[in-house]
Enzyme design. Structure first.
Site, short mmCIF file in Angstrom:
data_model
loop_
_atom_site.label_atom_id
_atom_site.label_comp_id
_atom_site.label_asym_id
_atom_site.label_seq_id
_atom_site.Cartn_x
_atom_site.Cartn_y
_atom_site.Cartn_z
N ASP A 45 0.86 -1.18 0.00
CA ASP A 45 0.00 0.00 0.00
C ASP A 45 0.90 1.24 0.00
O ASP A 45 1.93 1.27 0.67
CB ASP A 45 -0.89 -0.01 1.25
CG ASP A 45 -1.90 1.13 1.23
OD1 ASP A 45 -2.93 0.99 0.56
OD2 ASP A 45 -1.62 2.16 1.88
N ILE A 46 0.51 2.25 -0.79
CA ILE A 46 1.28 3.50 -0.81
C ILE A 46 0.98 4.26 0.48
O ILE A 46 -0.19 4.52 0.81
CB ILE A 46 0.92 4.35 -2.04
CG1 ILE A 46 1.23 3.57 -3.33
CG2 ILE A 46 1.69 5.67 -2.02
CD1 ILE A 46 0.84 4.31 -4.59
N ASN A 60 -2.65 12.82 -2.74
CA ASN A 60 -3.66 13.16 -3.74
C ASN A 60 -4.27 14.52 -3.48
O ASN A 60 -4.48 15.32 -4.39
CB ASN A 60 -4.75 12.09 -3.73
CG ASN A 60 -4.89 11.39 -5.08
OD1 ASN A 60 -4.24 11.75 -6.04
ND2 ASN A 60 -5.76 10.39 -5.14
N ASP A 79 -2.34 9.93 -10.07
CA ASP A 79 -2.34 8.88 -11.09
C ASP A 79 -0.93 8.59 -11.56
O ASP A 79 -0.55 7.43 -11.77
CB ASP A 79 -3.21 9.31 -12.28
CG ASP A 79 -4.69 9.29 -11.96
OD1 ASP A 79 -5.06 8.71 -10.92
OD2 ASP A 79 -5.48 9.86 -12.75
N GLU A 102 -4.94 2.60 -3.99
CA GLU A 102 -3.47 2.67 -3.95
C GLU A 102 -2.86 1.37 -3.47
O GLU A 102 -1.70 1.33 -3.07
CB GLU A 102 -3.04 3.82 -3.04
CG GLU A 102 -3.31 3.63 -1.57
CD GLU A 102 -4.71 4.10 -1.14
OE1 GLU A 102 -4.90 4.36 0.05
OE2 GLU A 102 -5.60 4.23 -2.01
#
Length: 414
Positions: free
Chosen positions: A264-265, A272, A281, A308
């Site tokens: 996971d980011i 964002n 993106d 994400e």
């Protein structure tokens, strides 16, 4: 190509040639043919000539019969046999034309010579029979039209020349030779129609082939689109779920390991919100590229799992191998050095990774592919709880109770 095919199918009856590209392809594909059919017919043709010696014997009598006998057995039959032998395998059309033409022209000359030597009452019969020879050869030999033109021209010239040379027409008696000589040009119509139909069949087959190829390409594109995440070009969740089930079953059948990663980011929502969705993106695409490079080089499959979050499996990787692959992914993302404007100055985008692995033998004890994913999710949660930008590992347990949420409960966990 499609336009040329349609133009070829719409060409008028008097235009035998196809558009240049298609004509060249047609000739290349029909440059050689099976000689067996022509061999068979030439053998039948030769046998007919041998059997006709009975008629020659009746017409010429025992003494004069020696001439047609010698010409048939000593000249025609050797020529026919050589022609048949020359057509073994897949001869060229030119060789087929030469074989059929040589046999037909020699036979025409022999029959007209018989007309010269036969009693006057039988001359006309041989004159007519000689005109049938080119007709029969034109029927049995599937030659290209241009070759048929050459053969018919040579046959007509030989026929007319020998009629005049042997004075077979006689004064005021040219009607019969002139009438029956028309039989020699009949193969022209047959050859034209045969090639016209062959070319149309070639065009229809080519069109069907191109349509099938286009349909196959379209289906392949649809399959790829149905299995691929449109943003990152990784496999999508549905395709990954199908593949990991098959990979887990294969591990059980082959007695091997299967490693699973869930990543996971870190702090993606602030990224964002601060950098904007286009930059978000771009970050997803960059992380997907780093993940794919690390996983595919190890023979695994990576996918976007939702938002994400990404997932991967590694056939043959035990727990240590899964951790090593997870660390390679984490390091690859770190090397991207993507600034994170939503955090403190100098912060960069990072990922947390949960790793797990199981031996295929545990499938017999109830460990499923979902259990591997749940274990990886728990490990990811631990990595988030442990400070993020790290890899944590956890072995799976059968029927893990904690459910795996659509977007993973580990996403942006504290």
């Amino acid at each position: 190509m499609h336009a040329s095919i349609e133009a070829g199918l719409r060409r008028p009856w008097y235009r035998l040639r196809l558009p240049p590209v298609l004509e060249a392809q047609y000739r290349a594909e029909t440059a050689r043919g099976s000689g067996f059919t022509v061999q068979t017919w030439l053998a039948v043709f030769a046998l007919f000539n041998v059997l006709s010696l009975v008629m020659d014997h009746d017409v010429f009598g025992p003494d004069a019969f020696r001439v047609p006998l010698w010409l048939t057995m000593g000249v025609f039959c050797p020529v026919a046999i050589l022609a048949i032998l020359s057509l073994r395998g897949r001869p060229t059309m030119l060789r087929m034309t030469a074989a059929a033409s040589a046999t037909g022209l020699v036979d025409t000359a022999i029959v007209l010579n018989s007309a010269r030597l036969a009693p006057p009452a039988h001359t006309d019969s041989y004159v007519v029979l000689a005109a049938f020879v080119p007709l029969v050869v034109g029927l049995i030999a599937p030659l290209p039209f241009r070759h048929v033109v050459g053969y018919c021209t040579a046959s007509l010239a030989l026929y007319a020349g020998l009629i005049l040379a042997f004075d077979l027409a006689g004064p005021g008696q040219t009607g019969l030779p002139l009438l029956v000589s028309g039989l020699i040009i009949v193969p022209l119509k047959l050859g034209y129609s045969r090639e016209w139909e062959a070319k149309n069949l070639f065009l229809l087959s080519l069109r069907e082939k191109l349509q099938a190829e286009a349909l196959a390409r379209a289906n392949a594109r649809l399959t790829i689109l149905s299995e691929t995440d449109s943003l990152t070009a990784l496999a999508n969740r549905r395709h990954f779920s199908d593949c990991i089930e098959r990979a887990w079953q294969a591990s059980a059948e082959e007695g091997g390991w299967l490693g699973v990663l869930l990543l996971d980011i870190d702090h993606f929502k602030p990224f964002n919100d601060t950098a904007g969705h286009p930059a978000g993106d771009g970050a997803l695409i960059a992380v997907a590229g780093a993940l794919a490079a690390a996983i595919e080089s190890r023979g695994g499959l990576a996918a976007r799992y939702g938002g994400e979050e990404f997932v991967a499996f590694l056939p043959g990787a035990d727990l240590a191998g899964a951790v090593e692959a997870g660390e390679a992914v984490r390091a690859a993302v770190a090397r991207l050095a993507l600034p994170h404007p939503g955090l403190s100055k100098g912060a960069h985008l990072a990922v947390s990774v949960g790793a797990t692995a199981a031996h295929g033998a545990t499938r017999a004890f109830g460990v499923t592919a979902d259990d591997l994913l749940k274990a990886a999710d728990l490990a990811l949660y631990a990595a988030k709880a442990g400070g993020r930008d790290r890899v944590e590992a956890l072995a799976p347990a059968a029927n893990t109770n904690r459910p795996l949420a659509e977007g993973s409960a580990a996403s942006d966990a504290p």
